[in-house]
Design a protein around this motif. Structure first.
Motif: not given
Lengths: 296, 321
Positions: A103-108, B12-22
């Motif tokens: 998960l991105p930004f988990r630490r923050g 890719t960062a945006f895609a990552e965030v989108k992938r984790f939207r739930y």
């Protein structure tokens, strides 16, 4: 293994001390229980031990038919149920979301949620904030501010980290999204930790009376604990209630409940739910504490 | 080229965030609640430096606007705090209660955990532990109610004293005399929490390597020396960490307990910072002043935790961070 004389003496003293400890812990309850079942006027003479001298149910009947006490009981029960359900949902969802792999930004995000457990704005800024939210004298002041607790989330999180994620991955392949997986797969597996946290939250909510003291002046919103605080601290309140009960019941002066017996009955009504469920749930509480201690 | 790479990274960062939207949707309620109820009120601390009381609020019902428009007084509120004898007394009481609970009260749960550990009958041990944990789960006000009833003129303590000293014994309720406030606070605190506080030490004792005890047995080490030479050194880290945590609570008196035990006879002489903040702020509407008082307490609190932590790091190498 042979035991030396001093060890035997120590063991005997230790057991005696433990018995003393239990006695000191339990006796005040049994005494209060006896007073709550004893005739009010008779109790004023003193000398009640752990058995009622003049048995009566009038104290309980009086308390349980008193409108303000009935109202307070309703508020307390409603509050415990709503707060526990919502708090579990919010806390569990946050813990589940934060344990997703990569998960991105988990630490923050974790840090953002953690800081408030060390720094608090203090009573007055919180009071002013609740006023701007129009939560003063609202039932929701009991629910919303304490809904998310970081400590509970940590406990859920460490449990979630111990579940293998192969189950979730297969569900993902079937096209389920994270929210569906959480409700259908993760939550049923997390019942032990959910029980632990549910108990913590419900006991905290049942026991709380300072929220009312600070933020609520509407009599219809008083919970049981707050009403009891008033009975204990203000003898006029207790006497007034005893008088109310006597008048309502049309009792003669000899068998009327006193402020002392009314308070005793109320105290028993507020503590007995906890005492009854507590021994069965103790296991969960202890796991919770040791888990938290290891993780922090 | 550079620009292109940057765009790919962003994508890719945006895609990552989108992938984790739930996952983000799940965390969202907790974040919103934390921002609303923990971060937003922090801004309200500025009223500690302003002339802000119930009159200011009455003049402008929009509190945020009222706070912004109110007059700055710099450190005026803090100066006033240290000029009022009532507040100085509260600081003194807070320190006295805190030190007594910390210094005298601290060893009790450790000793209890050591004693629990020496019980050989597991069933008996379990029963005693269960009983000793129970008071922790009651609200302070229930404990105070029990205490009032126990110490009342018609209560068991007086019954006992009459039995010991005869009927002409003059009993006066200690709860009505501020002289006894500290012993009562201290005793009820132990009564309510000693069992529960021992849990963490017991868990620590359970984690000790059993071979150490076996080795001690081979060396002919007695029970008492085993406790002194093995158990206590092995749990010393837990002891230090718990001590640091409690040191942080030194200036943070338990509001429920102190407020609950106060009554018309004792209140004046037993005010602590917490109760005075409540009375000055919520009851009297001196918001700015009460916030300054609370803020001073909060800063002292953080300083104590950091201080205790630094000290223990130096002395023993263990720290909570």
């Amino acid at each position: 293994m042979k035991k030396s004389k001093s060890e035997i003496i120590f063991n005997v003293c230790n057991i005696l001390f433990m018995i003393f400890l239990c006695f000191v812990t339990i006796y005040p309850f049994l005494n209060q229980l006896a007073i709550s079942f004893n005739d009010g006027m008779d109790s004023t003479m003193g000398g009640i031990t752990i058995f009622p001298r003049k048995f009566t149910l009038e104290n309980y009947k009086g308390v349980l038919t008193n409108p303000s006490l009935k109202g307070a009981l309703t508020i307390s029960v409603l509050r415990v149920v709503i707060a526990t359900v919502l708090s579990l949902l919010v806390t569990y969802a946050a813990a589940y979301g934060l344990t997703r792999k990569g998960l991105p930004f988990r630490r923050g995000l974790t840090l953002l949620l953690m800081i408030p457990s060390y720094i608090s704005a203090g009573v007055i800024p919180i009071y002013l904030m609740l006023r701007t939210y129009h939560l003063i004298n609202s039932f929701w002041v009991y629910i919303l501010p304490g809904l998310f607790l970081f400590y509970n989330m940590i406990i859920i999180r460490s449990f979630l980290q111990s579940i293998p994620d192969s189950l979730e991955e297969s569900a993902k392949l079937d096209g389920a999204n994270d929210i569906q997986i959480m409700f259908k797969i993760a939550m049923p597996l997390s019942l032990p930790v959910l029980a632990t946290v549910a108990l913590w939250v419900s006991v905290q909510n049942w026991n709380d009376w300072t929220t009312t003291l600070m933020y609520v002046t509407d009599k219809n919103l008083y919970p049981l604990q707050y009403l009891m605080m008033r009975l204990i601290k203000e003898s006029e309140t207790a006497q007034e209630m005893a008088l109310q009960i006597t008048m309502n019941k049309g009792l003669d002066e000899v068998s009327q409940p006193t402020s002392q017996s009314i308070t005793a009955a109320t105290l028993m009504i507020t503590t007995i739910p906890i005492i009854l469920v507590y021994p069965f749930l103790q296991k969960y509480f202890v796991t919770g504490v040791t888990l938290g201690a290891v993780k922090e | 080229m550079e620009k292109y790479a940057k765009r790919i990274r962003q994508k890719t960062a945006f895609a990552e965030v989108k992938r984790f939207r739930y996952a983000y949707i799940m965390i969202l309620p907790a974040v919103v609640l934390t921002l609303m109820f923990s971060y937003f009120p922090l801004a309200g601390i500025i009223i500690a430096f302003k002339n802000f009381n119930f009159e200011t609020v009455l003049s402008d019902p929009n509190i945020i606007k009222a706070i912004i428009n109110s007059e700055w007084v710099g450190l005026g509120n803090f100066i006033q705090v240290f000029r009022q004898p009532q507040m100085l007394d509260a600081i003194k009481n807070t320190l006295i209660y805190g030190f007594t609970n910390l210094v005298i009260g601290f060893p009790f749960p450790i000793i209890l955990a050591l004693l629990f550990n020496e019980l050989n009958n597991l069933k008996f041990k379990k029963v005693v532990q269960t009983v000793s944990y129970m008071p922790h789960f009651l609200s302070w006000i229930s404990v105070i109610g029990l205490c009032y009833s126990f110490l009342a003129a018609e209560g068991p303590i007086n019954d006992l004293l009459v039995k010991l000293f005869g009927t002409d014994f003059q009993y006066s309720d200690p709860l009505m005399d501020s002289k006894y406030f500290l012993p009562i606070i201290f005793t009820t605190n132990i009564w309510k929490n000693v069992g529960w506080s021992s849990v963490v030490f017991l868990a620590s004792i359970a984690g000790i390597d059993q071979t150490l005890y076996e080795a001690a047995d081979v060396d002919g080490c007695g029970k008492f020396r085993r406790v002194i030479n093995i158990t206590i050194p092995c749990i010393s880290e837990t002891i230090i960490i718990v001590f640091i945590m409690s040191a942080g609570q030194l200036v943070n008196t338990n509001f429920e307990q102190v407020y609950g035990f106060q009554n018309v006879f004792t209140q004046e002489k037993t005010e602590v910072i917490n109760t005075l903040v409540y009375r000055q702020g919520i009851e009297n509407g001196e918001y700015g002043l009460a916030t300054a008082f609370g803020l001073a307490q909060g800063i002292a609190n953080i300083a104590l935790v950091l201080g205790a932590n630094a000290l223990s790091k130096r002395l023993s190498g263990s720290s909570i961070w």
